[in-house]
Design a protein around this motif. Structure first.
Motif: not given
Lengths: 248, 248
Positions: B196, B203-205, B220, B222
């Motif tokens: 990240a 956007s890393i979740g 995820v 994005r």
């Protein structure tokens, strides 16, 4: 539970995944139902992304206006879990590893596996009470009027159960639903307005739904005075019956 | 559709029935999915009750911050349908019966049945464009950057289809999902933070779910740059594979 005449609340859902459409938020609907049942009036829901400034701004707006703010999401071990730090910033308090939370985590995690990331789950704002749950050992917390819960629904629900008995609650809202019996909204709207005007302390709503090519309408009377709710519902039932009769 | 680098939006859900728990809001999740697909970034969702001042305040906060505000609910014929008047008040424009809207209503309603309540559905702020739909003749409308739609999901969805081609859109977000293969979040959180940090524009979740007594985690990635999303996803896949290998 302590009782007051009216207790208000807001829900703040935190997470990019709701805004991107990836995850459908079921938590706010669950909390809405739950608060109605225990006598707390939910007044507002907000969903914001994993952005510290956004969370802080929403928290400060909501906690100033309502008796309670319930947050969901962002308290795990990964870099996108920033809720605890945002709450501390919003309230202007310090934050650090909480020995009580570390002790909880060590009930499930071996000391050698308690790495830096997992320790993040023990970061709790100074002065907060912990909120345990039946599923994981990672706690939520309660500070001021802000109640911070997990985003995973089963964990959030367990945390809400733990908190519920300590909440100040108000008079419960009673609701009566009247089926409009096939009448269109436009047919009963004028009569319904009269009932609503005569009962300013009640919330009277008309809710159409559309299924299998047809509208189906329901009228809902909500309020804290059981007698007034029943009387208004009776007046609406009489209105609906009269209009159906006139149609025939 | 016109294209910009980034186009933002908020959703404002209007209705007591969502806050009371009676109705579960499916519209904001539907709009979230829809906007992601056409290249509009949904940044915030709010739910407020049928209270004029609340609607006006939320509208003014949101329309100042985002390129578009999509509202749902409160445009029917009953007394609790106050969205059109609130939008006019928020934008400081007049409102009245719109001949175009009356004409639409008369396609379905006989002139003698066009009572005062039904005429309410033709109250449109001055200067607004109408938004028709495939199900009812009652229109939504679009004024400034505010797009006002019905609360009934089938009608709202039809209105959104009508509006979509006229919206300015931005680059679409690409998402890649990586299954964490049974790894707990705490095992990959440090490695994920590194990915990240190396990709601040993505956007890393990490999203845990809890089913049948076990956690299942998904990661995820994005972003709008397909190459960068693919590279970060590959790095995370390698991380997950390495950690699973170390476990064995």
């Amino acid at each position: 539970m302590t009782q007051k005449a009216s207790v208000t609340a807001a829900v703040l859902v935190i997470g990019d995944e709701i805004l991107s459409g990836r995850t459908k938020d079921a938590n706010s609907g669950y909390i809405a139902d739950y608060l109605a049942k225990i006598g707390i009036d939910l007044r507002e829901i907000r969903v914001v992304g994993d952005i510290a400034d956004e969370i802080v701004a929403a928290l400060n707006a909501l906690r100033a206006r309502y008796d309670y703010v319930f947050t969901t999401g962002g308290i795990g071990p990964t870099h996108d879990d920033i809720t605890a730090d945002a709450v501390a910033a919003a309230l202007g308090v310090g934050i650090g590893e909480d020995p009580r939370a570390i002790k909880l985590l060590l009930e499930r995690i071996k000391p050698e596996a308690l790495n830096e990331a997992r320790r993040r789950m023990a970061r709790i704002p100074h002065g907060a009470r912990l909120i345990e749950n039946d599923i994981s050992k990672a706690p939520g917390f309660w500070i001021g009027n802000v109640i911070v819960m997990a985003g995973v629904p089963a964990i959030m629900q367990s945390m809400l159960d733990r908190v519920a008995e300590k909440l100040v609650t108000g008079a419960k809202v009673v609701a009566k639903t009247i089926e409009a019996g096939g009448l269109p909204e436009g047919a009963y709207a004028a009569g319904l307005t009269d009932v609503a005007k005569a009962n300013p302390e009640l919330s009277i709503g008309s809710y159409p739904s559309f299924q299998d090519g047809a509208f189906r309408n329901e009228i809902v009377v909500r309020g804290k005075d059981t007698g007034k709710v029943a009387a208004a519902a009776a007046a609406i039932e009489a209105l609906v019956a009269r209009l159906i009769n006139e149609q025939v």
